[in-house]
Write an enzyme that holds these catalytic residues in place. Sequence first.
Site, PDB file in Angstrom:
ATOM      1  N   ASP A 243       0.884  -1.179   0.000  1.00  0.00           N
ATOM      2  CA  ASP A 243       0.000   0.000   0.000  1.00  0.00           C
ATOM      3  C   ASP A 243       0.912   1.217   0.000  1.00  0.00           C
ATOM      4  OD1 ASP A 243      -2.159   1.997   0.783  1.00  0.00           O
ATOM      5  OD2 ASP A 243      -3.324   0.165   1.063  1.00  0.00           O
TER       6      ASP A 243
ATOM      7  N   GLY B  31       4.666   1.583  -1.403  1.00  0.00           N
ATOM      8  CA  GLY B  31       4.986   2.025  -2.759  1.00  0.00           C
ATOM      9  C   GLY B  31       3.760   2.602  -3.443  1.00  0.00           C
ATOM     10  N   ASP B  32       3.898   2.823  -4.739  1.00  0.00           N
ATOM     11  CA  ASP B  32       2.841   3.410  -5.542  1.00  0.00           C
ATOM     12  C   ASP B  32       2.458   2.408  -6.632  1.00  0.00           C
ATOM     13  OD1 ASP B  32       1.246   4.822  -7.270  1.00  0.00           O
ATOM     14  OD2 ASP B  32       2.666   6.468  -7.609  1.00  0.00           O
TER      15      ASP B  32
ATOM     16  N   HIS C  12     -12.284  -0.407  -8.489  1.00  0.00           N
ATOM     17  CA  HIS C  12     -13.442   0.513  -8.588  1.00  0.00           C
ATOM     18  C   HIS C  12     -13.101   1.962  -8.219  1.00  0.00           C
ATOM     19  CE1 HIS C  12     -15.224   0.294  -4.201  1.00  0.00           C
ATOM     20  NE2 HIS C  12     -13.950   0.559  -4.191  1.00  0.00           N
TER      21      HIS C  12
END
Length: 340
Positions: free
Chosen positions: A206, A231-232, A251
């Site tokens: 995350d 992280g991204d 979503h």
Amino acid sequence: MAPEQAPASPSPAASLAALIWSFRVTQALHVAATLGLADLLADGPRSVAALAAATGAHAPTLRRLLRALTTVALLTEDEQGCFATTPLGDHLRADHPRSLRALATLTGDPFIWAAWGDLCRSILTGAPAFARVYGEPDFDYLAKRPALAATFHATMTGFSRSTLPDLLTAYDFAGHARIVDVGGGQGALLRGILERYPRAAGVLFDLPFVVAEARELRGTAVAGRCELVGGDMFRAVPAGGDAYLLKLIVHDWDDDAALRVLRHCRAGIVARGRLLVLEAVVAPSNAPDPAKWADLNMLVMRGGRERTADEFRALYTAAGFRLARIIPAGAVSVIEGIPV
Ligand code: SAH
């Protein structure tokens, strides 16, 4: 004797008025949750004076809130003027196994409340209201507000806890040795899966400030089998997983952004791995479906959307997966993809 009369059903105008005014319930529940009223009633009925003393509220005014909440079956009032929670109201307690306290707190907070106030502009433009109202995307906003972020993640953790039993019944994780939970939040889902499958290892992935907490995993028996990676997901996700879980992630985003994340999962997944997206699948019919409201929430908060099976299929194909199965698991479905 007069024949028994069925209670007159409300007129269309009265039904519409009730819908129009329904925002009041959201805000009253927000106040009840913020003040912890249900927690104060955990051991039984209490007087308004006692509740006011415990919360610092203005007693005669608190009574008005409590009285209003009796009309939506949250509370009852006895002949002594003491209030108690109903089974519905019990879910507002923080310690309830299916607690919705954080959700009630968050939904009436300006974080969601003010963004929804600008829904019309989202409908006119297709762009998320949140970024317009607050000048930045919601996850950036949360990153600077630890208390609000804690409420957000407590809400998500609550969803995960209530989803877990259905998920563990619906899906067999036995074949998976290394399970990567992308956008796994505080780790409640991964913890539940690792507790059930003692030979599996997990990776909680995350944003760095979220993983730094991982409060559902730290100090637990499964912590030793779980790597924490900050992280991204738009840049990369941890490689080498044989299951990539994305619960309530896809979503959040429009197709372009969602595709970027799924392609990173495709790049990282082992050959016989499985992509496991956990979220609602919108019914194609006119049937009532809570996902049709969640869809608007995703629009308002970050320009995301809920998707039909066909929309998931197209997204999976574009990302290099074949949509193999959609397995209902309570409030969500497991949308299983196989790398092609
Ligand atoms: N899967 C969890 C949390 C869903 S909420 C659950 O179902 O309970 C969405 C999650 O995506 C949040 O935890 C948020 O911090 C995470 N997230 C948002 N942007 C991200 C990014 N760029 N990279 C990694 N995670 C991100």
